[in-house]
Scaffold this active site. Sequence first.
Site, PDB file in Angstrom:
ATOM      1  N   HIS A 205       7.810   9.552  48.908  1.00 58.23           N
ATOM      2  CA  HIS A 205       8.178   9.387  47.540  1.00 58.23           C
ATOM      3  C   HIS A 205       9.607  10.185  48.168  1.00 58.23           C
ATOM      4  CE1 HIS A 205       6.469  13.884  48.077  1.00 58.23           C
ATOM      5  NE2 HIS A 205       7.905  14.085  48.870  1.00 58.23           N
TER       6      HIS A 205
HETATM    7  P1  TYD Z   1       1.630  15.734  47.343  1.00 63.66           P
HETATM    8  O1  TYD Z   1       3.100  16.381  46.346  1.00 63.66           O
HETATM    9  O2  TYD Z   1       1.173  15.035  46.703  1.00 63.66           O
HETATM   10  O3  TYD Z   1       1.547  16.245  48.881  1.00 63.66           O
HETATM   11  P2  TYD Z   1       2.304  14.999  49.890  1.00 63.66           P
HETATM   12  O4  TYD Z   1       3.494  15.098  49.598  1.00 63.66           O
HETATM   13  O5  TYD Z   1       1.720  15.198  51.335  1.00 63.66           O
HETATM   14  O6  TYD Z   1       1.453  13.930  49.654  1.00 63.66           O
HETATM   15  O7  TYD Z   1       1.147  17.136  46.807  1.00 63.66           O
HETATM   16  C1  TYD Z   1      -0.313  17.391  46.764  1.00 63.66           C
HETATM   17  C2  TYD Z   1      -0.516  18.720  46.024  1.00 63.66           C
HETATM   18  O8  TYD Z   1       0.782  19.865  46.058  1.00 63.66           O
HETATM   19  C3  TYD Z   1      -0.081  18.271  44.418  1.00 63.66           C
HETATM   20  O9  TYD Z   1      -0.805  18.403  43.780  1.00 63.66           O
HETATM   21  C4  TYD Z   1       1.016  19.186  44.089  1.00 63.66           C
HETATM   22  C5  TYD Z   1       1.247  20.357  45.174  1.00 63.66           C
HETATM   23  N1  TYD Z   1       1.639  21.235  45.590  1.00 63.66           N
HETATM   24  C6  TYD Z   1       2.092  22.426  45.408  1.00 63.66           C
HETATM   25  O10 TYD Z   1       2.176  22.925  44.553  1.00 63.66           O
HETATM   26  N2  TYD Z   1       3.294  22.877  45.415  1.00 63.66           N
HETATM   27  C7  TYD Z   1       4.058  22.625  46.364  1.00 63.66           C
HETATM   28  O11 TYD Z   1       5.185  22.937  47.732  1.00 63.66           O
HETATM   29  C8  TYD Z   1       4.391  20.977  47.102  1.00 63.66           C
HETATM   30  C9  TYD Z   1       5.060  20.149  48.815  1.00 63.66           C
HETATM   31  C10 TYD Z   1       3.177  20.091  46.516  1.00 63.66           C
END
Ligand code: TYD
Length: 145
Positions: free
Chosen positions: A49
Site C-alpha cells: 500500500h
Molecule cells: P496492516 O496495515 O495490514 O499491516 P501491513 O501493512 O504490515 O501489511 O495492519 C495489520 C492490522 O493492524 C490491521 O488490522 C490494521 C492494524 N493496525 C493498527 O491497528 N494500527 C496501526 O498503526 C497499524 C499500522 C495497523
Amino acid sequence: MDITRIPFQIHGDSRGMLVALEGMRDVPFDIRRVYYIFATQDSVRRGQHAHRTLTQMAVAVRGSVTFLLDDGTGPAEVTLDDPASGVLIGPMVWRELHHFSDDCVVMVLADQVYDPTDYIADYDQFLREASAAVFPEVATAWPGR
Ligand code: TYD
C-alpha cells in the site's frame, strides 16, 4: 526512486549499545505513533500500500527485511539489517516488505496516528494519484487518465 537511509547515533560502552530516537532531532518529524512487526514468515509479503500523507521511518531493530519502495517513477529495494539506521518513507510511496528473517522485528515510527482513510491499497490507483500529484496540469487536462 531514491531511497533515504538515515544513520543513528550509537551510544555504546562495555555494557552494550543503545540508540535513542527523538522527533525533530534524530528523526525528521514529530513522532505520533510507533508500531512494530514481528513473527512474520519469510514467504509473506506485507505492506502493499501507499499513504497519501503519512511519513514514516522503518528500522530493523532485529534481523533483516527487504523493502520495495516505489514513488511512481520505478521501484527500488533496500535490505534493512542494522538497528543503527533507518529508512525514511514519505507520502505517496508504494511499499512492500518481504524476505523477513525468522527473528526480524521491524519498528516503524510515524508522524500521524493510524488512519485507514490515508491508505491507497490498489497499485493502479496509487499510480493514478502519484502521476496526478506530479503533473496536476496534465491530470486536469486529461481527466480520463
Ligand atoms: P496492516 O496495515 O495490514 O499491516 P501491513 O501493512 O504490515 O501489511 O495492519 C495489520 C492490522 O493492524 C490491521 O488490522 C490494521 C492494524 N493496525 C493498527 O491497528 N494500527 C496501526 O498503526 C497499524 C499500522 C495497523
